[in-house]
Design a protein around this motif. Sequence first.
Motif, PDB file in Angstrom:
ATOM      1  N   CYS A 142       0.852  -1.196   0.000  1.00 56.46           N
ATOM      2  CA  CYS A 142       0.000   0.000   0.000  1.00 56.46           C
ATOM      3  C   CYS A 142       0.888   1.247   0.000  1.00 56.46           C
ATOM      4  O   CYS A 142       2.021   1.204   0.484  1.00 56.46           O
ATOM      5  CB  CYS A 142      -0.862   0.061   1.258  1.00 56.46           C
ATOM      6  SG  CYS A 142      -1.878  -1.392   1.537  1.00 56.46           S
ATOM      7  N   SER A 155       4.966   2.049  -0.061  1.00 54.44           N
ATOM      8  CA  SER A 155       5.542   0.719  -0.264  1.00 54.44           C
ATOM      9  C   SER A 155       5.112   0.149  -1.617  1.00 54.44           C
ATOM     10  O   SER A 155       5.856  -0.574  -2.277  1.00 54.44           O
ATOM     11  CB  SER A 155       5.113  -0.220   0.866  1.00 54.44           C
ATOM     12  OG  SER A 155       5.595   0.280   2.097  1.00 54.44           O
ATOM     13  N   SER A 200       5.967  -0.795   8.252  1.00 55.07           N
ATOM     14  CA  SER A 200       5.544  -1.123   9.619  1.00 55.07           C
ATOM     15  C   SER A 200       5.427  -2.621   9.840  1.00 55.07           C
ATOM     16  O   SER A 200       5.576  -3.102  10.960  1.00 55.07           O
ATOM     17  CB  SER A 200       4.185  -0.481   9.894  1.00 55.07           C
ATOM     18  OG  SER A 200       3.210  -1.016   9.000  1.00 55.07           O
ATOM     19  N   THR A 202       0.393  -3.354   8.268  1.00 52.95           N
ATOM     20  CA  THR A 202      -0.711  -2.849   7.448  1.00 52.95           C
ATOM     21  C   THR A 202      -1.762  -3.945   7.195  1.00 52.95           C
ATOM     22  O   THR A 202      -1.444  -5.013   6.669  1.00 52.95           O
ATOM     23  CB  THR A 202      -0.150  -2.281   6.131  1.00 52.95           C
ATOM     24  OG1 THR A 202       0.759  -1.243   6.478  1.00 52.95           O
ATOM     25  CG2 THR A 202      -1.240  -1.732   5.237  1.00 52.95           C
ATOM     26  N   VAL A 248       5.583  10.551   9.748  1.00 50.11           N
ATOM     27  CA  VAL A 248       4.505   9.763   9.139  1.00 50.11           C
ATOM     28  C   VAL A 248       4.763   9.555   7.644  1.00 50.11           C
ATOM     29  O   VAL A 248       4.496   8.487   7.095  1.00 50.11           O
ATOM     30  CB  VAL A 248       3.125  10.418   9.420  1.00 50.11           C
ATOM     31  CG1 VAL A 248       2.058   9.878   8.494  1.00 50.11           C
ATOM     32  CG2 VAL A 248       2.727  10.171  10.873  1.00 50.11           C
ATOM     33  N   GLN A 272      13.599   0.083   0.880  1.00 49.54           N
ATOM     34  CA  GLN A 272      12.807  -0.933   0.166  1.00 49.54           C
ATOM     35  C   GLN A 272      13.311  -1.081  -1.271  1.00 49.54           C
ATOM     36  O   GLN A 272      13.467  -2.197  -1.784  1.00 49.54           O
ATOM     37  CB  GLN A 272      11.324  -0.507   0.122  1.00 49.54           C
ATOM     38  CG  GLN A 272      10.627  -0.592   1.474  1.00 49.54           C
ATOM     39  CD  GLN A 272       9.314   0.176   1.521  1.00 49.54           C
ATOM     40  OE1 GLN A 272       9.047   1.035   0.670  1.00 49.54           O
ATOM     41  NE2 GLN A 272       8.496  -0.101   2.519  1.00 49.54           N
ATOM     42  N   LEU A 305       2.881  11.896  -3.946  1.00 43.72           N
ATOM     43  CA  LEU A 305       2.295  11.464  -2.666  1.00 43.72           C
ATOM     44  C   LEU A 305       2.917  12.238  -1.497  1.00 43.72           C
ATOM     45  O   LEU A 305       2.207  12.706  -0.598  1.00 43.72           O
ATOM     46  CB  LEU A 305       2.474   9.954  -2.473  1.00 43.72           C
ATOM     47  CG  LEU A 305       1.923   9.381  -1.156  1.00 43.72           C
ATOM     48  CD1 LEU A 305       0.412   9.559  -1.043  1.00 43.72           C
ATOM     49  CD2 LEU A 305       2.263   7.897  -1.017  1.00 43.72           C
ATOM     50  N   LYS A 306       4.259  12.398  -1.527  1.00 43.26           N
ATOM     51  CA  LYS A 306       4.919  13.137  -0.444  1.00 43.26           C
ATOM     52  C   LYS A 306       4.350  14.545  -0.367  1.00 43.26           C
ATOM     53  O   LYS A 306       4.025  15.029   0.708  1.00 43.26           O
ATOM     54  CB  LYS A 306       6.433  13.244  -0.667  1.00 43.26           C
ATOM     55  CG  LYS A 306       7.263  12.006  -0.436  1.00 43.26           C
ATOM     56  CD  LYS A 306       7.331  11.522   0.993  1.00 43.26           C
ATOM     57  CE  LYS A 306       6.181  10.597   1.298  1.00 43.26           C
ATOM     58  NZ  LYS A 306       6.412   9.184   1.239  1.00 43.26           N
ATOM     59  N   VAL A 356      -1.294   1.621   9.425  1.00 44.40           N
ATOM     60  CA  VAL A 356      -2.724   1.533   9.123  1.00 44.40           C
ATOM     61  C   VAL A 356      -3.193   0.108   9.398  1.00 44.40           C
ATOM     62  O   VAL A 356      -3.181  -0.746   8.521  1.00 44.40           O
ATOM     63  CB  VAL A 356      -3.017   1.973   7.667  1.00 44.40           C
ATOM     64  CG1 VAL A 356      -4.515   1.975   7.400  1.00 44.40           C
ATOM     65  CG2 VAL A 356      -2.440   3.366   7.408  1.00 44.40           C
TER      66      VAL A 356
END
Length: 366
Positions: A58, A61, A107, A110, A156, A165, A242-243, A363
Amino acid sequence: EKGGYDHFMLKEIYEQPRSIRDCLRGRIYPQQGKVQLGGIKEYVEKLKNVDRIIIVACGTSWHAGLVGEYLIEEYARVPVEVEYASEFRYRNPIITEKDLVIAISQSGETADTMAAIELAKEKGATIFGICNVVGASIPRITHAGVYTHAGPEIGVASTKAFTAQVTVLTLIAFYIGQKRGAIKQSTLIEYLTQLDEIPTLVEQALKSNDRVKEIAEKFKNSNNCLFLGRGSSFPVALEGALKLKEISYIHAEGYPAAEMKHGPIALIDEDMPVIFIATKHSSYEKVISNIQEVKARGGQVAAIVTQGDTTVKDMADYIIEIPEVNEAFVPLVSTIPLQLLAYHIAVMRGCNVDQPRNLAKSVTVE
Ligand code: F6R
Protein backbone atom coordinates in the motif's frame (compact mmCIF):
# COMPACT_ATOMS: atom_id res chain seq x y z
CA GLU A 1 16.04 12.98 19.58
CA LYS A 2 15.61 14.82 16.29
CA GLY A 3 19.39 15.04 16.16
CA GLY A 4 19.42 18.81 15.70
CA TYR A 5 16.92 18.77 12.83
CA ASP A 6 13.62 20.67 13.01
CA HIS A 7 11.59 17.59 12.17
CA PHE A 8 11.93 13.83 12.17
CA MET A 9 11.18 13.84 8.46
CA LEU A 10 14.20 16.00 7.69
CA LYS A 11 16.39 13.92 9.98
CA GLU A 12 15.24 10.77 8.23
CA ILE A 13 15.82 12.27 4.78
CA TYR A 14 19.38 13.08 5.82
CA GLU A 15 19.87 9.64 7.31
CA GLN A 16 19.55 7.98 3.93
CA PRO A 17 23.24 7.63 3.11
CA ARG A 18 23.53 5.71 6.36
CA SER A 19 20.28 3.76 6.09
CA ILE A 20 21.08 2.59 2.57
CA ARG A 21 24.55 1.59 3.70
CA ASP A 22 23.05 -0.38 6.60
CA CYS A 23 20.69 -2.06 4.18
CA LEU A 24 23.60 -3.10 1.93
CA ARG A 25 25.90 -4.20 4.74
CA GLY A 26 26.98 -7.82 4.48
CA ARG A 27 24.78 -8.29 1.44
CA ILE A 28 27.02 -7.26 -1.47
CA TYR A 29 30.54 -8.30 -2.40
CA PRO A 30 31.36 -6.22 -5.46
CA GLN A 31 34.75 -7.73 -6.33
CA GLN A 32 33.34 -11.22 -6.24
CA GLY A 33 30.14 -10.20 -7.96
CA LYS A 34 28.13 -11.71 -5.15
CA VAL A 35 24.81 -10.84 -3.52
CA GLN A 36 24.08 -12.56 -0.24
CA LEU A 37 20.54 -12.56 1.14
CA GLY A 38 20.50 -14.86 4.16
CA GLY A 39 16.77 -14.46 4.71
CA ILE A 40 15.80 -16.03 1.39
CA LYS A 41 18.71 -18.32 0.61
CA GLU A 42 16.71 -21.46 1.33
CA TYR A 43 14.46 -20.49 -1.55
CA VAL A 44 17.11 -20.43 -4.27
CA GLU A 45 15.54 -23.34 -6.17
CA LYS A 46 12.17 -21.64 -6.03
CA LEU A 47 13.70 -18.43 -7.38
CA LYS A 48 15.44 -20.25 -10.20
CA ASN A 49 12.17 -21.69 -11.41
CA VAL A 50 9.60 -19.10 -10.48
CA ASP A 51 7.59 -17.89 -13.45
CA ARG A 52 5.69 -15.04 -11.86
CA ILE A 53 6.17 -12.67 -8.94
CA ILE A 54 3.30 -10.73 -7.43
CA ILE A 55 4.16 -7.75 -5.23
CA VAL A 56 1.49 -6.53 -2.79
CA ALA A 57 1.69 -3.32 -0.78
CA CYS A 58 0.00 0.00 0.00
CA GLY A 59 1.00 3.65 -0.40
CA THR A 60 4.69 4.41 -0.57
CA SER A 61 5.54 0.72 -0.26
CA TRP A 62 3.43 0.09 -3.37
CA HIS A 63 5.52 2.71 -5.20
CA ALA A 64 8.67 0.86 -4.14
CA GLY A 65 7.01 -2.26 -5.55
CA LEU A 66 6.55 -0.55 -8.91
CA VAL A 67 10.24 0.35 -8.99
CA GLY A 68 10.89 -3.30 -8.09
CA GLU A 69 8.86 -4.40 -11.11
CA TYR A 70 11.18 -2.50 -13.45
CA LEU A 71 14.27 -3.86 -11.69
CA ILE A 72 13.20 -7.50 -11.45
CA GLU A 73 11.89 -7.66 -15.00
CA GLU A 74 15.01 -5.96 -16.36
CA TYR A 75 17.72 -7.78 -14.41
CA ALA A 76 16.10 -11.11 -13.49
CA ARG A 77 13.75 -11.40 -16.48
CA VAL A 78 10.85 -12.68 -14.37
CA PRO A 79 7.36 -11.25 -15.01
CA VAL A 80 6.16 -9.12 -12.10
CA GLU A 81 2.72 -7.82 -11.18
CA VAL A 82 2.34 -5.09 -8.59
CA GLU A 83 -0.95 -4.89 -6.76
CA TYR A 84 -2.58 -2.66 -4.20
CA ALA A 85 -3.08 -5.13 -1.35
CA SER A 86 -6.63 -3.85 -0.82
CA GLU A 87 -7.64 -4.56 -4.43
CA PHE A 88 -5.83 -7.86 -4.67
CA ARG A 89 -7.43 -9.41 -1.59
CA TYR A 90 -11.00 -8.73 -2.65
CA ARG A 91 -10.67 -9.73 -6.28
CA ASN A 92 -10.65 -13.51 -5.95
CA PRO A 93 -7.12 -13.36 -7.39
CA ILE A 94 -5.63 -16.22 -9.37
CA ILE A 95 -2.77 -17.56 -7.27
CA THR A 96 -1.10 -20.97 -7.37
CA GLU A 97 1.68 -22.81 -5.55
CA LYS A 98 3.97 -21.74 -8.36
CA ASP A 99 3.68 -18.05 -7.49
CA LEU A 100 5.98 -16.01 -5.34
CA VAL A 101 4.20 -13.20 -3.52
CA ILE A 102 6.30 -10.41 -2.00
CA ALA A 103 4.70 -8.14 0.60
CA ILE A 104 6.36 -4.78 1.12
CA SER A 105 5.58 -2.92 4.35
CA GLN A 106 7.59 -0.50 6.46
CA SER A 107 5.54 -1.12 9.62
CA GLY A 108 4.86 -4.78 8.93
CA GLU A 109 1.38 -4.18 10.34
CA THR A 110 -0.71 -2.85 7.45
CA ALA A 111 -4.06 -4.66 7.59
CA ASP A 112 -4.69 -4.97 3.86
CA THR A 113 -1.16 -6.16 3.10
CA MET A 114 -1.40 -8.74 5.84
CA ALA A 115 -4.76 -10.02 4.61
CA ALA A 116 -3.43 -10.22 1.04
CA ILE A 117 -0.56 -12.49 2.00
CA GLU A 118 -2.74 -14.62 4.28
CA LEU A 119 -4.94 -15.27 1.28
CA ALA A 120 -1.99 -16.04 -1.00
CA LYS A 121 -0.54 -18.35 1.63
CA GLU A 122 -3.81 -20.29 1.84
CA LYS A 123 -3.65 -20.80 -1.90
CA GLY A 124 -0.19 -22.30 -1.58
CA ALA A 125 2.03 -19.47 -2.83
CA THR A 126 5.48 -18.82 -1.38
CA ILE A 127 5.44 -15.56 0.58
CA PHE A 128 8.36 -13.20 1.10
CA GLY A 129 8.33 -10.01 3.12
CA ILE A 130 10.28 -6.79 2.76
CA CYS A 131 9.70 -5.06 6.08
CA ASN A 132 11.42 -2.52 8.26
CA VAL A 133 10.10 -3.26 11.73
CA VAL A 134 11.78 -6.45 12.92
CA GLY A 135 9.42 -9.04 14.34
CA ALA A 136 6.22 -7.22 13.24
CA SER A 137 3.13 -9.17 12.19
CA ILE A 138 3.89 -9.43 8.45
CA PRO A 139 7.42 -10.84 8.83
CA ARG A 140 5.97 -13.37 11.26
CA ILE A 141 3.55 -14.83 8.73
CA THR A 142 5.83 -14.85 5.67
CA HIS A 143 7.95 -17.87 4.70
CA ALA A 144 11.08 -15.79 4.28
CA GLY A 145 12.14 -12.22 3.77
CA VAL A 146 14.68 -9.46 3.71
CA TYR A 147 14.60 -6.69 6.31
CA THR A 148 15.27 -3.14 5.13
CA HIS A 149 17.24 -2.15 8.28
CA ALA A 150 16.47 1.54 7.79
CA GLY A 151 16.03 2.05 11.54
CA PRO A 152 12.90 3.45 13.20
CA GLU A 153 10.95 5.82 10.96
CA ILE A 154 9.05 8.36 13.05
CA GLY A 155 7.88 10.89 10.45
CA VAL A 156 4.51 9.76 9.14
CA ALA A 157 5.61 10.43 5.56
CA SER A 158 7.85 7.55 4.57
CA THR A 159 11.30 8.54 3.30
CA LYS A 160 14.24 6.39 4.35
CA ALA A 161 12.04 3.29 4.45
CA PHE A 162 11.20 3.85 0.77
CA THR A 163 14.83 4.06 -0.37
CA ALA A 164 15.68 1.01 1.76
CA GLN A 165 12.81 -0.93 0.17
CA VAL A 166 14.09 0.02 -3.28
CA THR A 167 17.59 -1.03 -2.22
CA VAL A 168 16.33 -4.45 -1.13
CA LEU A 169 14.38 -4.87 -4.37
CA THR A 170 17.54 -4.03 -6.31
CA LEU A 171 19.39 -6.72 -4.39
CA ILE A 172 16.61 -9.23 -5.00
CA ALA A 173 16.59 -8.41 -8.73
CA PHE A 174 20.35 -8.98 -8.97
CA TYR A 175 20.18 -12.10 -6.78
CA ILE A 176 17.48 -13.74 -8.89
CA GLY A 177 19.15 -12.53 -12.09
CA GLN A 178 22.40 -14.18 -11.09
CA LYS A 179 20.79 -17.45 -10.02
CA ARG A 180 18.88 -17.68 -13.29
CA GLY A 181 21.83 -16.63 -15.43
CA ALA A 182 19.92 -13.57 -16.65
CA ILE A 183 22.73 -11.20 -15.77
CA LYS A 184 26.35 -11.57 -16.87
CA GLN A 185 28.87 -11.87 -14.05
CA SER A 186 30.97 -8.99 -15.40
CA THR A 187 27.89 -6.78 -15.58
CA LEU A 188 26.92 -7.73 -12.04
CA ILE A 189 30.38 -6.79 -10.78
CA GLU A 190 30.00 -3.41 -12.45
CA TYR A 191 26.54 -2.84 -10.95
CA LEU A 192 27.52 -3.94 -7.46
CA THR A 193 30.57 -1.69 -7.56
CA GLN A 194 28.32 1.28 -8.23
CA LEU A 195 25.64 0.14 -5.78
CA ASP A 196 28.32 0.25 -3.11
CA GLU A 197 28.84 3.93 -4.00
CA ILE A 198 25.15 4.83 -3.83
CA PRO A 199 25.25 6.03 -0.20
CA THR A 200 27.94 8.54 -1.23
CA LEU A 201 25.95 9.60 -4.29
CA VAL A 202 22.82 10.05 -2.15
CA GLU A 203 24.91 12.26 0.11
CA GLN A 204 25.79 14.36 -2.94
CA ALA A 205 22.13 14.50 -3.96
CA LEU A 206 21.33 15.92 -0.51
CA LYS A 207 23.51 18.89 -1.41
CA SER A 208 20.69 20.02 -3.70
CA ASN A 209 18.86 21.15 -0.55
CA ASP A 210 19.40 24.92 -0.96
CA ARG A 211 18.45 24.79 -4.60
CA VAL A 212 15.32 22.78 -3.78
CA LYS A 213 14.40 25.32 -1.13
CA GLU A 214 14.54 28.13 -3.71
CA ILE A 215 12.20 26.16 -5.95
CA ALA A 216 9.91 25.40 -3.00
CA GLU A 217 9.62 29.14 -2.46
CA LYS A 218 8.33 29.54 -6.05
CA PHE A 219 5.84 26.69 -5.88
CA LYS A 220 4.60 26.94 -2.29
CA ASN A 221 1.36 28.75 -3.13
CA SER A 222 0.26 26.43 -5.90
CA ASN A 223 -3.00 24.54 -5.61
CA ASN A 224 -1.91 21.71 -7.88
CA CYS A 225 1.26 20.07 -9.02
CA LEU A 226 2.09 17.42 -11.59
CA PHE A 227 5.02 14.96 -11.38
CA LEU A 228 6.13 13.20 -14.55
CA GLY A 229 8.68 10.55 -15.39
CA ARG A 230 9.17 7.50 -17.60
CA GLY A 231 10.42 4.00 -16.88
CA SER A 232 11.38 3.54 -13.25
CA SER A 233 11.12 7.32 -12.84
CA PHE A 234 7.34 6.96 -13.23
CA PRO A 235 6.91 5.39 -9.76
CA VAL A 236 9.35 8.00 -8.43
CA ALA A 237 6.98 10.64 -9.84
CA LEU A 238 4.08 8.94 -8.03
CA GLU A 239 6.08 8.98 -4.82
CA GLY A 240 7.04 12.66 -5.25
CA ALA A 241 3.36 13.52 -5.69
CA LEU A 242 2.30 11.46 -2.67
CA LYS A 243 4.92 13.14 -0.44
CA LEU A 244 3.76 16.60 -1.51
CA LYS A 245 0.05 15.90 -1.07
CA GLU A 246 0.30 14.18 2.28
CA ILE A 247 2.39 16.78 4.07
CA SER A 248 1.65 20.08 2.28
CA TYR A 249 -1.99 19.36 1.31
CA ILE A 250 -1.32 20.56 -2.23
CA HIS A 251 -3.18 18.42 -4.71
CA ALA A 252 -0.55 16.54 -6.68
CA GLU A 253 -0.59 13.80 -9.29
CA GLY A 254 2.13 11.57 -10.64
CA TYR A 255 1.86 10.28 -14.19
CA PRO A 256 3.97 8.47 -16.75
CA ALA A 257 5.16 11.43 -18.83
CA ALA A 258 3.68 10.00 -22.02
CA GLU A 259 0.21 9.79 -20.47
CA MET A 260 0.15 13.57 -20.10
CA LYS A 261 -1.29 14.03 -23.55
CA HIS A 262 -4.13 11.64 -22.76
CA GLY A 263 -5.72 14.01 -20.28
CA PRO A 264 -3.63 15.91 -17.72
CA ILE A 265 -2.27 18.24 -20.41
CA ALA A 266 -5.64 19.98 -20.27
CA LEU A 267 -4.73 21.25 -16.81
CA ILE A 268 -1.53 22.96 -17.82
CA ASP A 269 -1.31 26.74 -17.48
CA GLU A 270 0.96 29.27 -15.75
CA ASP A 271 -0.31 28.17 -12.35
CA MET A 272 0.55 24.53 -12.79
CA PRO A 273 4.05 23.51 -11.73
CA VAL A 274 5.24 20.37 -13.46
CA ILE A 275 8.13 18.45 -11.95
CA PHE A 276 9.97 16.22 -14.41
CA ILE A 277 12.47 13.50 -13.74
CA ALA A 278 14.62 14.01 -16.82
CA THR A 279 17.90 12.22 -16.18
CA LYS A 280 20.11 11.07 -19.07
CA HIS A 281 18.78 7.55 -19.49
CA SER A 282 16.84 5.50 -22.00
CA SER A 283 13.83 7.79 -22.39
CA TYR A 284 15.69 11.09 -22.07
CA GLU A 285 14.79 12.35 -25.57
CA LYS A 286 11.14 11.43 -25.07
CA VAL A 287 10.99 13.26 -21.75
CA ILE A 288 12.53 16.31 -23.42
CA SER A 289 9.65 16.44 -25.89
CA ASN A 290 7.21 16.20 -22.99
CA ILE A 291 8.95 19.17 -21.35
CA GLN A 292 8.59 21.13 -24.59
CA GLU A 293 4.87 20.32 -24.67
CA VAL A 294 4.44 21.73 -21.17
CA LYS A 295 6.50 24.84 -21.92
CA ALA A 296 4.50 25.47 -25.11
CA ARG A 297 1.38 25.68 -22.93
CA GLY A 298 2.86 28.09 -20.42
CA GLY A 299 3.45 25.55 -17.63
CA GLN A 300 6.22 26.08 -15.10
CA VAL A 301 8.81 23.32 -15.25
CA ALA A 302 11.26 22.13 -12.63
CA ALA A 303 13.38 19.20 -13.76
CA ILE A 304 15.64 16.77 -11.98
CA VAL A 305 18.57 16.28 -14.34
CA THR A 306 21.91 14.54 -14.53
CA GLN A 307 24.77 16.77 -13.39
CA GLY A 308 26.13 18.84 -16.26
CA ASP A 309 22.97 18.61 -18.37
CA THR A 310 22.57 21.65 -20.61
CA THR A 311 19.68 20.66 -22.90
CA VAL A 312 17.01 20.55 -20.20
CA LYS A 313 18.58 23.54 -18.48
CA ASP A 314 17.82 25.62 -21.56
CA MET A 315 14.12 24.77 -21.53
CA ALA A 316 13.13 24.27 -17.92
CA ASP A 317 12.43 27.14 -15.51
CA TYR A 318 14.39 25.43 -12.77
CA ILE A 319 16.71 22.46 -12.66
CA ILE A 320 17.99 20.29 -9.85
CA GLU A 321 21.17 18.40 -10.64
CA ILE A 322 21.81 14.94 -9.27
CA PRO A 323 24.98 12.87 -9.70
CA GLU A 324 25.25 10.62 -12.73
CA VAL A 325 24.29 7.02 -11.96
CA ASN A 326 23.55 3.84 -13.81
CA GLU A 327 19.90 3.63 -14.85
CA ALA A 328 19.28 0.86 -12.28
CA PHE A 329 19.94 3.27 -9.42
CA VAL A 330 18.22 6.46 -10.58
CA PRO A 331 15.19 6.01 -8.24
CA LEU A 332 17.47 5.92 -5.19
CA VAL A 333 19.03 9.26 -6.08
CA SER A 334 16.20 11.15 -7.82
CA THR A 335 13.81 10.56 -4.92
CA ILE A 336 15.98 12.68 -2.61
CA PRO A 337 15.20 16.15 -4.06
CA LEU A 338 11.50 15.24 -4.28
CA GLN A 339 11.42 14.43 -0.56
CA LEU A 340 13.17 17.73 0.16
CA LEU A 341 10.77 19.64 -2.09
CA ALA A 342 7.71 18.27 -0.27
CA TYR A 343 9.36 18.95 3.07
CA HIS A 344 10.24 22.59 2.38
CA ILE A 345 6.90 23.42 0.80
CA ALA A 346 5.08 21.93 3.79
CA VAL A 347 7.23 23.87 6.26
CA MET A 348 6.69 27.11 4.30
CA ARG A 349 2.94 26.52 4.40
CA GLY A 350 3.06 26.03 8.16
CA CYS A 351 1.99 22.38 8.03
CA ASN A 352 2.66 19.79 10.69
CA VAL A 353 5.27 17.87 8.72
CA ASP A 354 5.77 14.92 11.05
CA GLN A 355 2.10 14.44 11.87
CA PRO A 356 0.00 15.35 8.86
CA ARG A 357 -3.74 15.58 9.48
CA ASN A 358 -5.81 12.40 9.16
CA LEU A 359 -2.78 10.13 8.70
CA ALA A 360 -1.38 7.40 10.92
CA LYS A 361 2.04 5.82 10.77
CA SER A 362 0.65 2.36 10.62
CA VAL A 363 -2.72 1.53 9.12
CA THR A 364 -3.91 -1.49 11.07
CA VAL A 365 -7.55 -1.20 9.99
CA GLU A 366 -8.69 -1.64 6.42
C1 F6R B 1 3.32 7.47 2.75
C2 F6R B 1 3.01 6.49 3.77
C3 F6R B 1 1.92 5.48 3.53
C4 F6R B 1 2.49 4.08 3.79
C5 F6R B 1 1.40 3.02 3.68
C6 F6R B 1 1.95 1.62 3.82
O1 F6R B 1 4.33 8.32 3.14
O2 F6R B 1 3.65 6.48 4.80
O3 F6R B 1 1.42 5.59 2.23
O4 F6R B 1 3.51 3.85 2.87
O5 F6R B 1 0.42 3.24 4.66
O6 F6R B 1 2.55 1.43 5.06
P1 F6R B 1 3.51 0.23 5.34
O7 F6R B 1 4.69 0.36 4.47
O8 F6R B 1 3.85 0.34 6.79
O9 F6R B 1 2.74 -1.03 5.03
